[in-house]
Design a protein around this motif. Sequence first.
Motif, PDB file in Angstrom:
ATOM      1  N   THR A   9      14.347 -18.305  31.436  1.00  0.00           N
ATOM      2  CA  THR A   9      13.395 -17.191  31.426  1.00  0.00           C
ATOM      3  C   THR A   9      14.039 -15.934  31.997  1.00  0.00           C
ATOM      4  OG1 THR A   9      11.504 -18.680  31.597  1.00  0.00           O
ATOM      5  CG2 THR A   9      11.159 -16.392  32.293  1.00  0.00           C
ATOM      6  N   PHE A  10      14.777 -16.081  33.106  1.00  0.00           N
ATOM      7  CA  PHE A  10      15.470 -14.955  33.729  1.00  0.00           C
ATOM      8  C   PHE A  10      16.393 -14.269  32.718  1.00  0.00           C
ATOM      9  CE2 PHE A  10      19.148 -13.197  35.936  1.00  0.00           C
ATOM     10  CZ  PHE A  10      18.576 -12.452  36.952  1.00  0.00           C
ATOM     11  N   VAL A  11      17.159 -15.061  32.002  1.00  0.00           N
ATOM     12  CA  VAL A  11      18.121 -14.532  31.021  1.00  0.00           C
ATOM     13  C   VAL A  11      17.388 -13.845  29.867  1.00  0.00           C
ATOM     14  CG1 VAL A  11      19.811 -15.252  29.278  1.00  0.00           C
ATOM     15  CG2 VAL A  11      19.976 -16.114  31.615  1.00  0.00           C
ATOM     16  N   GLU A  12      16.336 -14.460  29.361  1.00  0.00           N
ATOM     17  CA  GLU A  12      15.588 -13.886  28.239  1.00  0.00           C
ATOM     18  C   GLU A  12      14.911 -12.578  28.629  1.00  0.00           C
ATOM     19  OE1 GLU A  12      12.890 -16.856  26.794  1.00  0.00           O
ATOM     20  OE2 GLU A  12      14.522 -18.257  26.362  1.00  0.00           O
ATOM     21  N   GLU A  13      14.286 -12.543  29.799  1.00  0.00           N
ATOM     22  CA  GLU A  13      13.585 -11.335  30.232  1.00  0.00           C
ATOM     23  C   GLU A  13      14.528 -10.152  30.413  1.00  0.00           C
ATOM     24  OE1 GLU A  13      11.482 -12.554  33.740  1.00  0.00           O
ATOM     25  OE2 GLU A  13       9.767 -13.331  32.601  1.00  0.00           O
ATOM     26  N   ARG A  14      15.748 -10.415  30.806  1.00  0.00           N
ATOM     27  CA  ARG A  14      16.726  -9.348  31.042  1.00  0.00           C
ATOM     28  C   ARG A  14      17.641  -9.117  29.848  1.00  0.00           C
ATOM     29  NH1 ARG A  14      14.656 -11.530  35.091  1.00  0.00           N
ATOM     30  NH2 ARG A  14      14.354 -10.502  37.085  1.00  0.00           N
ATOM     31  N   ARG A  15      17.432  -9.911  28.797  1.00  0.00           N
ATOM     32  CA  ARG A  15      18.219  -9.798  27.561  1.00  0.00           C
ATOM     33  C   ARG A  15      19.716  -9.847  27.824  1.00  0.00           C
ATOM     34  NH1 ARG A  15      14.474  -5.249  24.649  1.00  0.00           N
ATOM     35  NH2 ARG A  15      12.666  -6.598  24.392  1.00  0.00           N
ATOM     36  N   LEU A  16      20.118 -10.764  28.680  1.00  0.00           N
ATOM     37  CA  LEU A  16      21.540 -10.923  28.987  1.00  0.00           C
ATOM     38  C   LEU A  16      22.241 -11.549  27.783  1.00  0.00           C
ATOM     39  CD1 LEU A  16      21.295 -12.237  32.666  1.00  0.00           C
ATOM     40  CD2 LEU A  16      21.450  -9.877  31.844  1.00  0.00           C
ATOM     41  N   ARG A  17      23.395 -11.005  27.417  1.00  0.00           N
ATOM     42  CA  ARG A  17      24.101 -11.460  26.219  1.00  0.00           C
ATOM     43  C   ARG A  17      25.168 -12.498  26.506  1.00  0.00           C
ATOM     44  NH1 ARG A  17      24.658  -5.424  24.030  1.00  0.00           N
ATOM     45  NH2 ARG A  17      22.671  -5.280  22.961  1.00  0.00           N
ATOM     46  N   ALA A  18      25.749 -12.454  27.698  1.00  0.00           N
ATOM     47  CA  ALA A  18      26.823 -13.394  28.038  1.00  0.00           C
ATOM     48  C   ALA A  18      26.679 -13.827  29.500  1.00  0.00           C
ATOM     49  CB  ALA A  18      28.187 -12.756  27.792  1.00  0.00           C
ATOM     50  N   LEU A  73      24.493 -19.518  30.063  1.00  0.00           N
ATOM     51  CA  LEU A  73      23.031 -19.446  30.013  1.00  0.00           C
ATOM     52  C   LEU A  73      22.518 -18.649  28.826  1.00  0.00           C
ATOM     53  CD1 LEU A  73      22.317 -18.872  33.800  1.00  0.00           C
ATOM     54  CD2 LEU A  73      21.765 -20.912  32.460  1.00  0.00           C
ATOM     55  N   ASN A  74      23.281 -18.586  27.760  1.00  0.00           N
ATOM     56  CA  ASN A  74      22.778 -17.918  26.568  1.00  0.00           C
ATOM     57  C   ASN A  74      21.594 -18.708  26.024  1.00  0.00           C
ATOM     58  OD1 ASN A  74      25.099 -19.720  26.139  1.00  0.00           O
ATOM     59  ND2 ASN A  74      24.581 -19.493  23.987  1.00  0.00           N
ATOM     60  N   ALA A 112      29.129 -11.314  31.553  1.00  0.00           N
ATOM     61  CA  ALA A 112      30.310 -10.679  30.989  1.00  0.00           C
ATOM     62  C   ALA A 112      29.793  -9.582  30.052  1.00  0.00           C
ATOM     63  CB  ALA A 112      31.161 -11.699  30.244  1.00  0.00           C
ATOM     64  N   VAL A 113      29.746  -8.347  30.553  1.00  0.00           N
ATOM     65  CA  VAL A 113      28.999  -7.283  29.883  1.00  0.00           C
ATOM     66  C   VAL A 113      29.580  -6.860  28.540  1.00  0.00           C
ATOM     67  CG1 VAL A 113      27.929  -6.379  31.978  1.00  0.00           C
ATOM     68  CG2 VAL A 113      30.167  -5.506  31.253  1.00  0.00           C
ATOM     69  N   ASP A 114      30.853  -7.093  28.273  1.00  0.00           N
ATOM     70  CA  ASP A 114      31.455  -6.709  26.998  1.00  0.00           C
ATOM     71  C   ASP A 114      31.485  -7.854  25.998  1.00  0.00           C
ATOM     72  OD1 ASP A 114      31.874  -4.139  27.875  1.00  0.00           O
ATOM     73  OD2 ASP A 114      33.883  -4.557  28.631  1.00  0.00           O
ATOM     74  N   LEU A 115      30.815  -8.954  26.341  1.00  0.00           N
ATOM     75  CA  LEU A 115      30.836 -10.138  25.473  1.00  0.00           C
ATOM     76  C   LEU A 115      29.435 -10.556  25.079  1.00  0.00           C
ATOM     77  CD1 LEU A 115      33.457 -12.316  27.400  1.00  0.00           C
ATOM     78  CD2 LEU A 115      33.864 -10.753  25.487  1.00  0.00           C
ATOM     79  N   GLN A 116      29.368 -11.390  24.051  1.00  0.00           N
ATOM     80  CA  GLN A 116      28.126 -12.042  23.673  1.00  0.00           C
ATOM     81  C   GLN A 116      28.430 -13.514  23.423  1.00  0.00           C
ATOM     82  OE1 GLN A 116      25.340 -10.083  21.153  1.00  0.00           O
ATOM     83  NE2 GLN A 116      24.817 -11.978  20.092  1.00  0.00           N
ATOM     84  N   PHE A 117      27.609 -14.387  24.012  1.00  0.00           N
ATOM     85  CA  PHE A 117      27.752 -15.825  23.820  1.00  0.00           C
ATOM     86  C   PHE A 117      26.764 -16.289  22.763  1.00  0.00           C
ATOM     87  CE2 PHE A 117      28.886 -16.495  28.607  1.00  0.00           C
ATOM     88  CZ  PHE A 117      30.134 -15.955  28.403  1.00  0.00           C
ATOM     89  N   SER A 118      27.222 -17.188  21.919  1.00  0.00           N
ATOM     90  CA  SER A 118      26.338 -17.863  20.970  1.00  0.00           C
ATOM     91  C   SER A 118      26.900 -19.263  20.769  1.00  0.00           C
ATOM     92  CB  SER A 118      26.258 -17.093  19.642  1.00  0.00           C
ATOM     93  OG  SER A 118      27.528 -17.030  19.033  1.00  0.00           O
ATOM     94  N   ARG A 119      26.230 -20.050  19.953  1.00  0.00           N
ATOM     95  CA  ARG A 119      26.679 -21.416  19.678  1.00  0.00           C
ATOM     96  C   ARG A 119      26.636 -21.660  18.181  1.00  0.00           C
ATOM     97  NH1 ARG A 119      28.133 -24.258  23.621  1.00  0.00           N
ATOM     98  NH2 ARG A 119      27.671 -23.440  25.652  1.00  0.00           N
ATOM     99  N   GLU A 120      27.658 -22.367  17.717  1.00  0.00           N
ATOM    100  CA  GLU A 120      27.718 -22.775  16.316  1.00  0.00           C
ATOM    101  C   GLU A 120      28.034 -24.250  16.265  1.00  0.00           C
ATOM    102  OE1 GLU A 120      30.504 -20.354  14.150  1.00  0.00           O
ATOM    103  OE2 GLU A 120      29.443 -18.500  14.640  1.00  0.00           O
ATOM    104  N   MET A 121      27.411 -24.929  15.306  1.00  0.00           N
ATOM    105  CA  MET A 121      27.638 -26.360  15.156  1.00  0.00           C
ATOM    106  C   MET A 121      29.099 -26.616  14.797  1.00  0.00           C
ATOM    107  SD  MET A 121      26.456 -29.340  15.462  1.00  0.00           S
ATOM    108  CE  MET A 121      24.710 -29.079  15.614  1.00  0.00           C
ATOM    109  N   ASP A 122      29.710 -27.535  15.516  1.00  0.00           N
ATOM    110  CA  ASP A 122      31.088 -27.940  15.265  1.00  0.00           C
ATOM    111  C   ASP A 122      31.047 -29.289  14.545  1.00  0.00           C
ATOM    112  OD1 ASP A 122      33.576 -29.539  15.965  1.00  0.00           O
ATOM    113  OD2 ASP A 122      34.158 -27.556  16.686  1.00  0.00           O
ATOM    114  N   GLN A 123      31.553 -29.325  13.339  1.00  0.00           N
ATOM    115  CA  GLN A 123      31.500 -30.551  12.542  1.00  0.00           C
ATOM    116  C   GLN A 123      32.324 -31.671  13.159  1.00  0.00           C
ATOM    117  OE1 GLN A 123      29.307 -30.826  10.100  1.00  0.00           O
ATOM    118  NE2 GLN A 123      28.758 -28.717  10.602  1.00  0.00           N
TER     119      GLN A 123
END
Length: 142
Positions: A9-18, A73-74, A112-123
């Motif tokens: 919730t903390f991360v979502e409310e502050r729209r943290l990217r990384a 915490l993305n 990490a303010v210059d980055l964005q974390f995401s996840r992709e399925m690894d086969q």
Amino acid sequence: QELFGCLQTFVEERRLRAPFIITCVGSVTKATLRLANATATNTNEVRDRNCSGDFQVLHLSGCFEIVSLVGTLNRDAHVHISLSDSEGRTIGGHVLGDLEVFTTAEVVIGEAVDLQFSREMDQQTGFPELVVQTLSKMGKSA
């Protein structure tokens, strides 16, 4: 309070990217962990901590000190925890939830303010794996 949900919730409310966990001290009375021997096709088998054989998901209850809490915490958070019981025995794993705070949980979160974390399925692994992108390469400003 349930710690894992509060962090999300903390991360979502502050729209943290990384966002990531720098450190944490505190204690919990419950935890649900996926252990290292889990596979992508069998992540939800539940067995008692005291039964013989391997187990993939562990439901803990009692008083536990947080010895370590690390991860990203993305939106699709990936967090690991180590907990010690009243006799100093330690167990840890991938946090699935149910981290009920006992006395306190002091968590320091960084971004990490210059980055964005995401996840992709690894086969190959069968799990969603971390993807780190530079915001400048994405055409976005921080």
